[in-house]
Scaffold this active site. Structure first.
Site, short mmCIF file in Angstrom:
data_model
loop_
_atom_site.label_atom_id
_atom_site.label_comp_id
_atom_site.label_asym_id
_atom_site.label_seq_id
_atom_site.Cartn_x
_atom_site.Cartn_y
_atom_site.Cartn_z
N GLY A 510 47.95 49.05 46.88
CA GLY A 510 47.46 47.75 47.32
C GLY A 510 48.56 46.72 47.27
O GLY A 510 49.70 47.02 46.88
N ALA A 513 49.08 39.09 45.14
CA ALA A 513 49.86 37.86 45.28
C ALA A 513 51.28 38.05 44.76
O ALA A 513 52.19 37.34 45.18
CB ALA A 513 49.17 36.75 44.50
N GLY A 515 53.00 41.16 44.41
CA GLY A 515 53.82 42.26 44.89
C GLY A 515 52.97 43.44 45.29
O GLY A 515 51.75 43.42 45.18
N VAL A 517 51.74 47.40 44.99
CA VAL A 517 51.48 48.31 43.88
C VAL A 517 51.50 49.74 44.38
O VAL A 517 50.91 50.05 45.41
CB VAL A 517 50.10 48.01 43.25
N ASP A 628 44.15 33.23 38.21
CA ASP A 628 43.76 33.86 39.47
C ASP A 628 42.66 34.89 39.25
O ASP A 628 42.77 36.04 39.67
CB ASP A 628 45.01 34.51 40.11
#
Ligand SMILES: *[C@@H]1O[C@H](CO)[C@@H](O)[C@H](O)[C@H]1NC(C)=O
Ligand SMILES: *[C@@H]1O[C@H](CO)[C@@H](O)[C@H](O)[C@H]1NC(C)=O
Ligand SMILES: *[C@@H]1O[C@H](CO)[C@@H](O)[C@H](O)[C@H]1NC(C)=O
Ligand SMILES: *[C@@H]1O[C@H](CO)[C@@H](O)[C@H](O)[C@H]1NC(C)=O
Ligand SMILES: *[C@@H]1O[C@H](CO)[C@@H](O)[C@H](O)[C@H]1NC(C)=O
Length: 793
Positions: A510, A513, A515, A517, A628
């Protein structure tokens, strides 16, 4: 052949008493408390268990059940733990079918079943004493009325409490309790000793949602909480023990730890690998010292003492320098100072008579009466020295806390950081004081319980066996978690190594915000899967700051956080290596089209997320504001336990938050209103985001839906507030049968969410309060309408 029967029969017929092979005890039988050795007892057919009187110290007799074939004769149950009887006392199965204990003067001490009519009693081979009627149905059994021990085949029903004994040698009800509450939540509590009320919970299955029904201890050593339909909600222990070879018991030990013990039935069958002694296979919580942290009560150890785990993983209570135990036989009674306290009239004059003993990594949380920031250590020392109220000052990273006696929740642990300055009178007089302060500390080490456990050499072997993984690791940072995860050592990877681990960054999991993965496997650790996050921007900060931040993230360890395992900091390459979460993100789980996730699971996720945030805000060493919180950042592990990810990164990457927010401005997303105003950003921004997330969990939909059936439903927060105001909460969960059946809780959760999304940050509760409200520990009052918010952006 007989031993085969013994193991099969309880499996097939767990309840019916008469069906089991056991010698019946007929009406009119009795036993008398005497000093005869061995005393008469009623023995189960196999001989494994016996029922009768047992002398405890010189205080009197317990009417008890014990393991009868092992030299320890370990007691597993008693009728009169809080009311010992004297020699000559008698227990009789009366002619009209009741088991009655009378003391030597004939006074009745205990009686079961409440009404007459039992036809016989039977001491079963499972360790259960049963009183049965003529048709063999159970009228009363000891399994239903446990003291501090559970045995295989025993089932704990709602409302059952298992209470630790006071000390290893005193069987009376003690200070810790394992409780399956009537609402289905399974908890470990400190009690309001000498009563059995709940003081502070320190472990729970977090199933406060009415789903927990029974705790089952099965013959292969699994202990688990089931739902009414039998499905497993939570595995308390999952040891796989061969019942033919081992005796087992699970005990709330006097130190508050719930442990699962085994004892080899013969050394032949276990190949001599196990010593002939009780050894524990697992225990909860993994570090009781850090888990117990409560406003009332003394904590895991007594007042003025501090707690740590010994090498053998057992709780160790110690007194700080200048203090000694009130009662070395019951260290939970705490410590007293060995000197005349500072006079308040002459505090300043007496300053010179006092000095500090420094204890690093030590704290007594929640005892503060004053807190100063931006001060240095000398200032902190002076401030405490001149203040007669100050018993201890804590100094940590420019902050100073003054604490008054009695001190509670004491702990020493590498995760604590900073140091405690313990104020003592210079000439305090106790035998080993003064120059020998080191010697003194050693002499006050009290290894609770170790006496009954056999040699410490064996304990070391066992600990080595259970924790062999952590031995493999080099330098340790002690990191604690509720799950018993072994201590984690933050690994420093090279970029090349991570390339290998991820197979050249092949499988992308995925993008967030911060970076991308990638999935990887640690070939050195049993092909353990990991998620490798490649950070976008090179961080502005220097190497040292990066490391400091990373280790702050690393020091966090909680069952509701995704654990950081390692990092890479090489030139422009900045990568983080995390545990891999097999069930993806909450966003995928919650908003998938195919099937609505179960209501109870959703509530558990809400609770888990709240717990994780509470930990980040208040329980970890330096507060971490997530900034977040949204379903994309809540991941789900193998058991769909909520795990917060990406925490600590906001600070690490110094992201330009104003930029992130412009993208969702006006959509009333997860972002608290103070981001748009010139207001300081506090932990309350996470509370706001959590409120939105909670609504999404309750209603199982996104906070914003363009194609909602009606315009008023587009913004979930507005719609929920409207529904709450108009008392039409059912509309929110219309197609969700499980939630409809639980509409009171829907209302409660919506109310909590509305509190969380108050425009004024100071009106929002702290995460601690939020978890307590979700848990049901505090009531939820009617929230004000947060609607003014819309006009303000
Ligand atoms: C115990 O007593 C019950 C009822 O009288 C009887 O059904 C059962 O067979 C007895 N069991 C044994 C092992 O004697
Ligand atoms: C156990 O402790 C209680 C409470 O302190 C005390 O009253 C009782 O006498 C003790 N019993 C024994 C056997 O020492
Ligand atoms: C005990 O429970 C575990 C987990 O459900 C199961 O795998 C095991 O077979 C059970 N053992 C027995 C003897 O029922
Ligand atoms: C049993 O109940 C639990 C929750 O109460 C639920 O998650 C599970 O799906 C149910 N299982 C079956 C087989 O009905
Ligand atoms: C428990 O151990 C037995 C024998 O060692 C094995 O056959 C069984 O699969 C194990 N069960 C679990 C749930 O691990």
């Amino acid at each position: 052949m007989q031993s085969l029967l013994f193991f099969l029969i309880p499996l097939l017929l767990p309840i019916s008493a008469a069906a089991q092979s056991s010698s019946n005890i007929s009406l009119g039988s009795s036993l008398t408390a005497s000093n005869d050795n061995p005393a008469a007892s009623w023995i189960s057919q196999s001989g494994d268990f016996a029922f009768g009187f047992r002398q405890v110290g010189d205080q009197g007799f317990l009417l008890a059940i014990w393991f009868n074939k092992i030299p320890e004769r370990t007691i597993v149950w008693s009728a009169n733990r809080d009311n010992l009887v004297q020699r000559g006392s008698k227990v009789e199965l009366t002619g009209d079918g009741q088991l009655i204990l009378r003391d030597s003067s004939g006074k009745e001490i205990w009686r079961e079943p409440p009404s007459t009519g039992a036809a016989y009693a039977a001491m079963l081979d499972t360790g259960n004493l049963v009183l049965a009627s003529q048709d063999s149905s159970t009228m009363w059994d000891s399994f239903d009325d446990p003291t501090d021990t559970l045995l295989p085949t025993q089932v704990m029903s709602q409302g059952t409490k298992v209470i630790a004994r006071l000390t290893e040698t005193n069987y009376s009800s003690g200070r810790f309790m394992f409780d399956l509450q009537t609402d289905g939540n399974l908890l470990l509590y400190t009690t309001t000793y000498p009563f059995d009320g709940a003081n502070a919970p320190y472990w729970s299955t977090q199933t406060s949602i009415g789903s927990g029904y029974q705790v089952v201890f099965n013959q292969s050593g699994f202990i688990y909480l089931t739902a009414r339909n039998g499905s497993i909600l939570n595995a308390v222990t999952s040891n796989n023990v061969t019942a033919q070879d081992f005796y087992q018991r699970a005990v709330v030990d006097p130190d508050g730890v719930f442990r699962h013990y085994i004892y080899p039935k013969s050394s032949a069958s276990t190949g001599g690998r196990w010593p002939k002694a009780w050894s524990f296979l697992s225990f909860i919580p993994s570090n009781i010292c850090l888990r117990i942290r409560a406003d009332t009560g003394s904590g895991a150890c007594g007042f003025n003492s501090f707690c740590s785990l010994g090498d053998d993983q057992r709780k160790l209570c110690q007194c700080p320098p200048g203090y000694t135990f009130f009662d070395p036989d019951d260290v939970m009674k705490g410590c007293k100072e060995n000197f005349v306290p500072q006079s308040c009239d002459r505090a300043v004059e007496e300053m010179d008579l006092f000095e500090f003993r420094d204890m690093s990594n030590t704290d007594w949380p929640l005892n503060d009466y004053e807190h100063f920031t931006s001060v240095d250590e000398d200032w902190c020392r002076e401030a405490c020295l001149s203040d007669c109220f100050c018993a201890v000052a804590i100094f940590r990273e420019g902050e100073c806390w003054k604490k008054r006696a009695p001190l509670s929740n004491g702990r020493i642990d590498p995760t604590v950081g900073g140091k405690a300055l313990v104020k003592v009178r210079k000439d305090y007089s106790d035998a080993s004081a003064g120059s020998g302060s080191k010697k003194k500390e050693n002499s006050t080490l009290i290894y609770i319980l170790s006496a009954t456990l056999g040699g410490s050499i064996f304990l070391h072997l066992l600990v080595t066996f259970i924790f062999f993984q952590r031995r493999n690791q080099k330098k340790q940072k002690t990191v604690e978690s509720e799950k018993g995860v072994p201590e984690m050592n933050l690994q420093d990877f090279t970029y090349k190594e991570l390339e290998v681990i991820t197979g050249g960054f092949k499988e992308e999991l995925g993008e967030g915000a911060f970076g991308k993965v990638y999935k990887g496997v640690l070939t050195t650790e049993n092909e353990k899967p990991v998620a490798v996050k490649k950070l976008y921007k090179a961080v502005n900060e220097g190497e040292q700051e990066f490391k400091a931040e990373i280790s702050a993230i690393c020091r966090t360890n909680h069952k509701n956080l995704v654990q950081l395992l390692g990092f890479c900091n090489e030139g422009e390459h900045r990568l983080l290596v995390y545990e891999y979460m097999s069930n993806g993100s909450l966003a995928d789980f919650l908003f998938r089209k195919s099937r609505r996730p179960n209501w109870y699971k959703r509530m558990q996720i809400a609770f888990g997320t709240a717990r994780g945030l509470f930990y980040l805000h208040e329980e970890c060493k330096s507060q971490i504001i997530h900034c977040d919180i949204k379903p994309q950042n809540i991941l789900l592990d193998d058991t769909f336990n909520a795990r917060i990810s990406d925490f600590g990164l906001a600070k690490l990457l110094k992201t330009d938050q104003t930029q992130t927010t412009t993208a969702i401005r006006g959509t009333k997303g997860y972002v608290a209103p103070e981001w748009f105003k010139n207001l300081p950003i506090t932990a309350k921004v996470d509370v706001y985001s959590f409120g939105i997330l909670l609504l999404e969990l309750v209603c199982c939909r996104k906070n914003f839906e363009v194609d909602a059936t009606e315009e008023c439903q587009m913004i979930l927060a507005d719609w929920a507030c409207d529904c709450f105001r108009e008392r039409k909460l059912d509309v929110l969960v219309e197609n969700d049968e499980e939630a409809m059946d639980d509409i009171k809780r829907v209302e409660k959760f919506v109310m909590i969410a509305i509190w969380c999304i108050q425009e004024d940050p100071s009106l929002r509760p702290a995460m601690k309060k939020v978890t307590q409200m979700i848990e049901g520990a505090v009531d939820v009052s009617i929230p004000p309408d947060p609607a003014s918010f819309i006009s303000s952006i």
